[in-house]
Design a protein around this motif. Structure first.
Motif, PDB file in Angstrom:
ATOM      1  N   ASP A  65      46.906  99.819  21.241  1.00 45.58           N
ATOM      2  CA  ASP A  65      47.956 100.052  20.241  1.00 45.58           C
ATOM      3  C   ASP A  65      48.506 101.471  20.289  1.00 45.58           C
ATOM      4  O   ASP A  65      49.618 101.730  19.817  1.00 45.58           O
ATOM      5  CB  ASP A  65      47.425  99.762  18.831  1.00 45.58           C
ATOM      6  CG  ASP A  65      47.202  98.282  18.589  1.00 45.58           C
ATOM      7  OD1 ASP A  65      47.717  97.476  19.392  1.00 45.58           O
ATOM      8  OD2 ASP A  65      46.511  97.933  17.611  1.00 45.58           O
ATOM      9  N   ASN A  66      47.741 102.392  20.849  1.00 46.18           N
ATOM     10  CA  ASN A  66      48.163 103.795  20.879  1.00 46.18           C
ATOM     11  C   ASN A  66      48.612 104.264  22.257  1.00 46.18           C
ATOM     12  O   ASN A  66      48.913 105.452  22.444  1.00 46.18           O
ATOM     13  CB  ASN A  66      47.020 104.686  20.372  1.00 46.18           C
ATOM     14  CG  ASN A  66      46.822 104.573  18.877  1.00 46.18           C
ATOM     15  OD1 ASN A  66      47.501 105.247  18.106  1.00 46.18           O
ATOM     16  ND2 ASN A  66      45.912 103.697  18.464  1.00 46.18           N
ATOM     17  N   CYS A  67      48.638 103.341  23.215  1.00 48.48           N
ATOM     18  CA  CYS A  67      49.124 103.653  24.564  1.00 48.48           C
ATOM     19  C   CYS A  67      50.553 103.145  24.737  1.00 48.48           C
ATOM     20  O   CYS A  67      51.046 102.356  23.926  1.00 48.48           O
ATOM     21  CB  CYS A  67      48.232 102.985  25.621  1.00 48.48           C
ATOM     22  SG  CYS A  67      46.659 103.778  25.902  1.00 48.48           S
ATOM     23  N   ASN A  68      51.202 103.579  25.787  1.00 47.99           N
ATOM     24  CA  ASN A  68      52.515 103.025  26.142  1.00 47.99           C
ATOM     25  C   ASN A  68      52.382 101.529  26.370  1.00 47.99           C
ATOM     26  O   ASN A  68      51.367 101.076  26.926  1.00 47.99           O
ATOM     27  CB  ASN A  68      53.065 103.690  27.411  1.00 47.99           C
ATOM     28  CG  ASN A  68      53.699 105.034  27.115  1.00 47.99           C
ATOM     29  OD1 ASN A  68      54.480 105.156  26.180  1.00 47.99           O
ATOM     30  ND2 ASN A  68      53.333 106.043  27.884  1.00 47.99           N
ATOM     31  N   PRO A  69      53.384 100.747  25.963  1.00 47.00           N
ATOM     32  CA  PRO A  69      53.298  99.281  26.064  1.00 47.00           C
ATOM     33  C   PRO A  69      53.035  98.760  27.472  1.00 47.00           C
ATOM     34  O   PRO A  69      52.455  97.688  27.631  1.00 47.00           O
ATOM     35  CB  PRO A  69      54.670  98.823  25.560  1.00 47.00           C
ATOM     36  CG  PRO A  69      55.139  99.934  24.685  1.00 47.00           C
ATOM     37  CD  PRO A  69      54.620 101.192  25.312  1.00 47.00           C
ATOM     38  N   TYR A  70      53.454  99.514  28.488  1.00 46.52           N
ATOM     39  CA  TYR A  70      53.288  99.027  29.857  1.00 46.52           C
ATOM     40  C   TYR A  70      51.828  99.067  30.319  1.00 46.52           C
ATOM     41  O   TYR A  70      51.454  98.430  31.313  1.00 46.52           O
ATOM     42  CB  TYR A  70      54.159  99.833  30.833  1.00 46.52           C
ATOM     43  CG  TYR A  70      53.664 101.234  31.115  1.00 46.52           C
ATOM     44  CD1 TYR A  70      52.709 101.477  32.101  1.00 46.52           C
ATOM     45  CD2 TYR A  70      54.147 102.327  30.393  1.00 46.52           C
ATOM     46  CE1 TYR A  70      52.252 102.755  32.370  1.00 46.52           C
ATOM     47  CE2 TYR A  70      53.696 103.604  30.640  1.00 46.52           C
ATOM     48  CZ  TYR A  70      52.758 103.817  31.635  1.00 46.52           C
ATOM     49  OH  TYR A  70      52.295 105.087  31.874  1.00 46.52           O
ATOM     50  N   ILE A  71      50.964  99.800  29.622  1.00 43.42           N
ATOM     51  CA  ILE A  71      49.554  99.905  30.007  1.00 43.42           C
ATOM     52  C   ILE A  71      48.808  98.653  29.535  1.00 43.42           C
ATOM     53  O   ILE A  71      48.886  98.272  28.369  1.00 43.42           O
ATOM     54  CB  ILE A  71      48.910 101.169  29.406  1.00 43.42           C
ATOM     55  CG1 ILE A  71      49.572 102.413  29.997  1.00 43.42           C
ATOM     56  CG2 ILE A  71      47.396 101.190  29.660  1.00 43.42           C
ATOM     57  CD1 ILE A  71      49.065 103.721  29.431  1.00 43.42           C
ATOM     58  N   SER A  72      48.123  98.019  30.457  1.00 41.36           N
ATOM     59  CA  SER A  72      47.465  96.730  30.163  1.00 41.36           C
ATOM     60  C   SER A  72      46.010  96.906  29.735  1.00 41.36           C
ATOM     61  O   SER A  72      45.394  97.960  29.964  1.00 41.36           O
ATOM     62  CB  SER A  72      47.503  95.837  31.401  1.00 41.36           C
ATOM     63  OG  SER A  72      46.688  96.379  32.432  1.00 41.36           O
ATOM     64  N   TYR A  73      45.464  95.844  29.133  1.00 42.98           N
ATOM     65  CA  TYR A  73      44.044  95.837  28.772  1.00 42.98           C
ATOM     66  C   TYR A  73      43.179  95.995  30.032  1.00 42.98           C
ATOM     67  O   TYR A  73      42.141  96.646  30.004  1.00 42.98           O
ATOM     68  CB  TYR A  73      43.679  94.524  28.068  1.00 42.98           C
ATOM     69  CG  TYR A  73      44.008  94.505  26.594  1.00 42.98           C
ATOM     70  CD1 TYR A  73      43.272  95.259  25.682  1.00 42.98           C
ATOM     71  CD2 TYR A  73      45.045  93.714  26.094  1.00 42.98           C
ATOM     72  CE1 TYR A  73      43.551  95.243  24.327  1.00 42.98           C
ATOM     73  CE2 TYR A  73      45.345  93.684  24.738  1.00 42.98           C
ATOM     74  CZ  TYR A  73      44.594  94.448  23.855  1.00 42.98           C
ATOM     75  OH  TYR A  73      44.884  94.429  22.512  1.00 42.98           O
ATOM     76  N   PHE A  74      43.629  95.383  31.110  1.00 39.91           N
ATOM     77  CA  PHE A  74      42.910  95.470  32.385  1.00 39.91           C
ATOM     78  C   PHE A  74      42.765  96.926  32.824  1.00 39.91           C
ATOM     79  O   PHE A  74      41.675  97.371  33.212  1.00 39.91           O
ATOM     80  CB  PHE A  74      43.661  94.650  33.440  1.00 39.91           C
ATOM     81  CG  PHE A  74      43.206  94.882  34.856  1.00 39.91           C
ATOM     82  CD1 PHE A  74      41.880  94.690  35.226  1.00 39.91           C
ATOM     83  CD2 PHE A  74      44.115  95.291  35.832  1.00 39.91           C
ATOM     84  CE1 PHE A  74      41.465  94.898  36.537  1.00 39.91           C
ATOM     85  CE2 PHE A  74      43.704  95.498  37.141  1.00 39.91           C
ATOM     86  CZ  PHE A  74      42.378  95.306  37.497  1.00 39.91           C
ATOM     87  N   GLN A  75      43.842  97.693  32.727  1.00 41.61           N
ATOM     88  CA  GLN A  75      43.797  99.094  33.129  1.00 41.61           C
ATOM     89  C   GLN A  75      42.900  99.913  32.200  1.00 41.61           C
ATOM     90  O   GLN A  75      42.152 100.782  32.653  1.00 41.61           O
ATOM     91  CB  GLN A  75      45.218  99.669  33.147  1.00 41.61           C
ATOM     92  CG  GLN A  75      46.077  99.082  34.266  1.00 41.61           C
ATOM     93  CD  GLN A  75      47.525  99.534  34.173  1.00 41.61           C
ATOM     94  OE1 GLN A  75      48.127  99.507  33.104  1.00 41.61           O
ATOM     95  NE2 GLN A  75      48.073  99.970  35.309  1.00 41.61           N
TER      96      GLN A  75
END
Length: 344
Positions: free
Chosen positions: A326-336
């Protein structure tokens, strides 16, 4: 005391990042990436899988008892707990016990049970055959273990081998506290003698059954650790713990994905080849990263993304995936995010 100390330690280290269910999965050694990940992330590797027979209801009863003793309080929401100042004093006392330093759960998960079964049956076999009794009832009802012991005995059948085993065990037990050595010996069986059950030991030493289970596991881990460290001093016992499985990953399917990654296939291509969902392949990659520190996550998480994820973790002071996402850029995935967590 032992079980309470372990629970207090888990609650302290996890610090409301996981509910009591997360602690349960850790202690029983749930074969999931999340549980292994949590063990490493919260530096609780020593407790992973040390109590595989634990029931959820028993854990909840212990936690409720800790609340009544005012050693823990309810956390910010249901299922989460915080340790109190009184609980910290109790935890310090537990950490001073020799048992605290014995546990190596993640290292010996699964192999500890196998080691003790082999040891137990081997001692019974040597004891009975030395007395020319071949009609004894094996204390271990496990075909694989029985086969291993039979093969081992054929190879090491001499009287000298049994004496060496005795000397090695004697030396090993001298390194334990007197009560610990007694508990271990009382579990063993020999000629016309059967070892005590866990319930009998609990009654004999006036200990809760949970503590007896955890005490036994701790003793076995310490024995295995000393045998590994000084294998030249324990040539017979070392054969009981020699690794039989070279697969470094928790599941065979993750190892199959790893082989394809070595051939430079992309996760998408691997999913097609293996007829798996892409998220399943992602799970495998996270598992591989957990177990192989030399495995590079750079192809999946560039340096800029990695730095942002670490920055969010430090800013939010949380390891909860949703909080980080929720606090990262939207493009960053759960996998990453999960991959970066394997490297913290």
């Amino acid at each position: 005391m032992y079980f309470e100390g372990i629970i207090l330690d888990c609650i302290t280290e996890i610090n409301e990042n996981r509910s009591i269910s997360g602690i349960f999965h850790l202690l029983v050694g749930k074969k999931s990436i999340q549980s292994v990940h949590d063990a490493r992330l919260f530096q609780l590797e020593q407790y992973y899988g040390i109590y595989p027979t634990l029931r959820r209801i028993d854990l909840q009863a212990i936690v409720s008892n800790l609340q009544q003793k005012k050693l823990v309080d309810n956390g910010s929401k249901d299922g989460f707990y915080q340790i109190t100042e009184k609980g910290r004093r109790h935890l310090i006392k537990f950490k001073k016990s020799p048992l605290y330093a014995y546990y190596r759960g993640l290292l010996y998960n699964g192999t500890d049970v196998l080691f003790f079964k082999r040891l137990h049956l081997l001692i019974q076999t040597y004891s009975n055959i030395r007395m020319k009794n071949t009609a004894f009832i094996p204390v271990v009802d496990d075909v694989d273990v029985a086969g291993w012991v039979k093969a081992f005995y054929k190879k090491n059948w001499s009287v000298t081998a049994s004496l060496i085993l005795y000397e090695e065990l004697h030396k090993l037990l001298q390194g334990l506290e007197e009560k610990e050595a007694e508990v271990l010996v009382n579990r063993l069986s020999g000629y016309h003698h059967y070892g005590m059950s866990m319930d009998q030991i609990a009654l004999n030493y006036q200990l809760p059954i949970h503590d007896v289970n955890l005490l036994t596991v701790g003793i076995i881990h310490q024995m295995m650790y000393q045998i590994h460290r000084h294998k030249e001093d324990y040539p017979v016992l070392y054969q009981l713990i020699r690794e039989n499985n070279n697969n470094k990953f928790i599941t065979k399917t993750a190892n199959q994905t790893y082989q394809l990654l070595l051939e430079r296939y992309s996760p998408e291509t691997i999913a097609k080849i293996r007829k798996l969902k892409l998220n399943t392949v992602y799970d495998h990659i996270v598992e591989i990263a957990l177990y192989d520190k030399e495995f590079s996550i750079e192809p999946f998480v560039d340096t800029k993304t990695r730095k942002e994820i670490v920055s969010v973790i430090n800013r939010c002071k949380s390891y909860k995936l949703k909080t980080i996402k929720d606090n990262c850029n939207p493009y960053i995935s759960y996998f990453q995010i999960r991959l970066v967590l394997t490297r913290l």
